[in-house]
Design a protein around this motif. Structure first.
Motif, PDB file in Angstrom:
ATOM      1  N   MET A   1     -17.120 -16.282  50.705  1.00 45.02           N
ATOM      2  CA  MET A   1     -16.354 -15.218  51.172  1.00 45.02           C
ATOM      3  C   MET A   1     -15.280 -15.376  51.486  1.00 45.02           C
ATOM      4  O   MET A   1     -14.293 -16.559  52.300  1.00 45.02           O
ATOM      5  CB  MET A   1     -17.369 -14.451  52.686  1.00 45.02           C
ATOM      6  N   ILE A   2     -14.096 -14.095  50.850  1.00 47.01           N
ATOM      7  CA  ILE A   2     -12.805 -14.123  51.115  1.00 47.01           C
ATOM      8  C   ILE A   2     -12.201 -13.000  51.616  1.00 47.01           C
ATOM      9  O   ILE A   2     -12.655 -11.750  51.803  1.00 47.01           O
ATOM     10  CB  ILE A   2     -11.957 -13.903  49.796  1.00 47.01           C
ATOM     11  N   ILE A   3     -11.328 -12.794  52.264  1.00 47.27           N
ATOM     12  CA  ILE A   3     -10.672 -12.288  53.574  1.00 47.27           C
ATOM     13  C   ILE A   3      -9.621 -11.834  53.715  1.00 47.27           C
ATOM     14  O   ILE A   3      -8.764 -13.066  53.634  1.00 47.27           O
ATOM     15  CB  ILE A   3     -11.607 -12.001  54.870  1.00 47.27           C
ATOM     16  N   LYS A   4      -8.270 -11.267  52.939  1.00 46.46           N
ATOM     17  CA  LYS A   4      -6.878 -10.720  53.285  1.00 46.46           C
ATOM     18  C   LYS A   4      -7.013 -10.344  54.739  1.00 46.46           C
ATOM     19  O   LYS A   4      -7.357  -9.113  55.210  1.00 46.46           O
ATOM     20  CB  LYS A   4      -7.149  -9.780  51.755  1.00 46.46           C
ATOM     21  N   SER A   5      -5.993 -10.970  55.463  1.00 49.48           N
ATOM     22  CA  SER A   5      -5.945 -10.836  56.390  1.00 49.48           C
ATOM     23  C   SER A   5      -3.751 -10.360  56.866  1.00 49.48           C
ATOM     24  O   SER A   5      -3.310 -10.815  55.753  1.00 49.48           O
ATOM     25  CB  SER A   5      -5.695 -11.457  57.854  1.00 49.48           C
ATOM     26  N   LYS A   6      -3.683  -9.201  57.605  1.00 49.98           N
ATOM     27  CA  LYS A   6      -2.302  -8.938  56.489  1.00 49.98           C
ATOM     28  C   LYS A   6      -2.083  -9.250  58.291  1.00 49.98           C
ATOM     29  O   LYS A   6      -0.713  -8.832  58.292  1.00 49.98           O
ATOM     30  CB  LYS A   6      -2.757  -7.100  56.497  1.00 49.98           C
ATOM     31  N   SER A   7      -1.799  -9.377  59.474  1.00 50.11           N
ATOM     32  CA  SER A   7      -1.364 -10.034  60.081  1.00 50.11           C
ATOM     33  C   SER A   7      -1.869 -10.865  61.339  1.00 50.11           C
ATOM     34  O   SER A   7      -3.744 -11.559  60.965  1.00 50.11           O
ATOM     35  CB  SER A   7      -1.319  -8.711  61.203  1.00 50.11           C
ATOM     36  N   ALA A   8      -1.551 -11.164  62.263  1.00 48.16           N
ATOM     37  CA  ALA A   8      -1.475 -12.506  63.167  1.00 48.16           C
ATOM     38  C   ALA A   8      -2.830 -12.112  63.789  1.00 48.16           C
ATOM     39  O   ALA A   8      -4.021 -13.206  64.467  1.00 48.16           O
ATOM     40  CB  ALA A   8      -0.701 -13.274  63.631  1.00 48.16           C
ATOM     41  N   LYS A   9      -2.849 -10.546  64.568  1.00 47.56           N
ATOM     42  CA  LYS A   9      -3.375 -10.352  65.198  1.00 47.56           C
ATOM     43  C   LYS A   9      -5.533  -9.684  64.567  1.00 47.56           C
ATOM     44  O   LYS A   9      -6.205 -10.236  65.393  1.00 47.56           O
ATOM     45  CB  LYS A   9      -3.234  -8.640  65.469  1.00 47.56           C
ATOM     46  N   ILE A  10      -5.088  -9.529  62.821  1.00 47.83           N
ATOM     47  CA  ILE A  10      -6.342  -9.765  62.213  1.00 47.83           C
ATOM     48  C   ILE A  10      -6.671 -10.724  62.601  1.00 47.83           C
ATOM     49  O   ILE A  10      -8.177 -11.081  62.062  1.00 47.83           O
ATOM     50  CB  ILE A  10      -6.158  -8.881  61.085  1.00 47.83           C
ATOM     51  N   THR A  11      -6.130 -11.507  61.952  1.00 48.83           N
ATOM     52  CA  THR A  11      -6.591 -13.303  61.480  1.00 48.83           C
ATOM     53  C   THR A  11      -7.491 -13.463  63.289  1.00 48.83           C
ATOM     54  O   THR A  11      -8.433 -13.834  63.276  1.00 48.83           O
ATOM     55  CB  THR A  11      -5.209 -13.992  62.092  1.00 48.83           C
ATOM     56  N   TYR A  12      -6.821 -13.626  64.118  1.00 50.10           N
ATOM     57  CA  TYR A  12      -7.533 -14.249  65.562  1.00 50.10           C
ATOM     58  C   TYR A  12      -8.994 -12.661  65.819  1.00 50.10           C
ATOM     59  O   TYR A  12     -10.106 -14.051  65.982  1.00 50.10           O
ATOM     60  CB  TYR A  12      -6.125 -13.287  66.518  1.00 50.10           C
ATOM     61  N   LYS A  13      -8.744 -11.288  65.570  1.00 50.22           N
ATOM     62  CA  LYS A  13      -9.102 -10.686  65.808  1.00 50.22           C
ATOM     63  C   LYS A  13     -11.079 -10.848  64.403  1.00 50.22           C
ATOM     64  O   LYS A  13     -12.207 -11.029  64.952  1.00 50.22           O
ATOM     65  CB  LYS A  13      -9.483  -9.338  65.056  1.00 50.22           C
ATOM     66  N   TYR A 136      -1.044 -18.838  51.943  1.00 50.97           N
ATOM     67  CA  TYR A 136       0.187 -17.245  51.665  1.00 50.97           C
ATOM     68  C   TYR A 136      -1.077 -16.607  51.080  1.00 50.97           C
ATOM     69  O   TYR A 136      -1.045 -16.681  50.282  1.00 50.97           O
ATOM     70  CB  TYR A 136       1.059 -17.958  51.689  1.00 50.97           C
ATOM     71  N   GLY A 137      -0.584 -15.295  51.313  1.00 50.10           N
ATOM     72  CA  GLY A 137      -0.307 -14.261  50.119  1.00 50.10           C
ATOM     73  C   GLY A 137       0.016 -13.549  50.001  1.00 50.10           C
ATOM     74  O   GLY A 137       1.475 -14.524  49.945  1.00 50.10           O
ATOM     75  N   LYS A 138       0.652 -12.924  48.371  1.00 50.21           N
ATOM     76  CA  LYS A 138       1.632 -12.438  48.429  1.00 50.21           C
ATOM     77  C   LYS A 138       2.744 -11.462  49.857  1.00 50.21           C
ATOM     78  O   LYS A 138       4.146 -12.103  49.465  1.00 50.21           O
ATOM     79  CB  LYS A 138       1.441 -10.808  47.619  1.00 50.21           C
ATOM     80  N   GLU A 139       2.297 -10.767  50.323  1.00 48.25           N
ATOM     81  CA  GLU A 139       3.279 -10.355  51.287  1.00 48.25           C
ATOM     82  C   GLU A 139       3.441 -11.054  52.500  1.00 48.25           C
ATOM     83  O   GLU A 139       2.674 -12.254  52.754  1.00 48.25           O
ATOM     84  CB  GLU A 139       2.453  -9.026  52.005  1.00 48.25           C
ATOM     85  N   GLU A 142       0.774 -11.726  55.700  1.00 52.12           N
ATOM     86  CA  GLU A 142      -0.805 -11.781  54.732  1.00 52.12           C
ATOM     87  C   GLU A 142      -1.469 -13.333  54.562  1.00 52.12           C
ATOM     88  O   GLU A 142      -0.550 -14.181  54.297  1.00 52.12           O
ATOM     89  CB  GLU A 142      -0.511 -11.071  53.024  1.00 52.12           C
ATOM     90  N   ARG A 143      -2.244 -13.141  54.890  1.00 53.20           N
ATOM     91  CA  ARG A 143      -3.370 -14.610  55.173  1.00 53.20           C
ATOM     92  C   ARG A 143      -3.833 -14.311  54.162  1.00 53.20           C
ATOM     93  O   ARG A 143      -5.114 -13.496  54.353  1.00 53.20           O
ATOM     94  CB  ARG A 143      -2.907 -15.458  56.248  1.00 53.20           C
ATOM     95  N   VAL A 144      -4.671 -15.422  53.352  1.00 50.50           N
ATOM     96  CA  VAL A 144      -6.253 -15.233  52.415  1.00 50.50           C
ATOM     97  C   VAL A 144      -7.156 -16.477  53.239  1.00 50.50           C
ATOM     98  O   VAL A 144      -7.070 -17.202  52.771  1.00 50.50           O
ATOM     99  CB  VAL A 144      -5.576 -15.638  50.582  1.00 50.50           C
ATOM    100  N   ILE A 145      -7.886 -15.885  53.635  1.00 49.40           N
ATOM    101  CA  ILE A 145      -8.979 -16.742  54.453  1.00 49.40           C
ATOM    102  C   ILE A 145     -10.348 -16.919  53.522  1.00 49.40           C
ATOM    103  O   ILE A 145     -11.094 -15.197  53.275  1.00 49.40           O
ATOM    104  CB  ILE A 145      -9.654 -16.823  55.414  1.00 49.40           C
TER     105      ILE A 145
END
Ligand SMILES: Nc1ncnc2c1ncn2[C@@H]1O[C@H](COP(=O)(O)OP(=O)(O)OP(=O)(O)O)[C@@H](O)[C@H]1O
Ligand SMILES: [Mg+2]
Length: 153
Positions: A1-13, A136-139, A142-145
């Motif tokens: 499963m791949i999730i794109k996270s747009k912020s540190a807060k989202i990664t945390y969540k 690292y993502g494009k933005e 952004e991080r691709v997890i």
């Protein structure tokens, strides 16, 4: 499963949610639960672990254990898991870990072990672990997890 996270807060969540889900399924293992994190510097591994610890109910602030190899956190109020946060970045010899009683730690089902730079100590880890990789993502933020969770642990 791949999730794109747009912020540190989202990664945390995301990490907080994973920890809560793991507690909810009442993992019943014979050994420790091992979670390996992979990914370049600054991709969010420590941020993820901070969220994961929150999900386990750990109040203590999680800081990067870069200079101590491993930190151990007492269980939160609603579970019995001892979170072990390991940073394998500077481990050059497996002996360093074995000296920390690592074999005993991974055989104890009361332990959850989350490892930054898991690749570096692959040989010491069980074959079936939850593997999470960060890119690292494009933005900018952004991080691709990517999550790899074996069918049976
Ligand atoms: N989507 C995102 N997810 C996680 N962190 C992000 C994100 N966007 C920006 N950041 C920032 O990137 C940095 C990630 O740092 P963190 O220490 O978690 O990385 P790390 O992978 O543990 O690095 P290291 O390999 O040095 O241990 C933080 O400053 C965080 O605020
Ligand atoms: Mg880190």
């Amino acid at each position: 499963m791949i999730i794109k996270s747009k912020s540190a807060k989202i990664t945390y969540k995301i990490a907080e949610k994973l920890a809560k889900e793991l507690l909810a399924v009442k993992i019943n293992l014979k050994k420790a639960l091992v979670i390996g994190l992979q990914g370049d510097l600054g991709t969010g591994k420590t941020t993820f672990i901070q969220g994961f610890a929150k999900g386990l109910g750990i109040k203590h602030k999680i800081i990067s254990p870069t200079f101590v190899i491993m930190r151990i956190y007492r269980p939160g109020p609603k579970n019995n898991f001892y979170l072990h946060h390991l940073d394998a970045y500077r481990i050059s010899k497996q002996k360093e870990l074995l000296a920390l009683n690592f074999k005993q730690i991974i055989s104890n089902p009361k332990n959850i072990i989350i490892v930054e730079w898991a690749d570096k100590i692959k040989k010491l880890l069980p074959k079936k672990i939850i593997l999470i990789s960060f890119k690292y993502g494009k933005e900018k933020n952004e991080r691709v997890i990517e999550f790899r969770i074996p069918k049976s642990l």
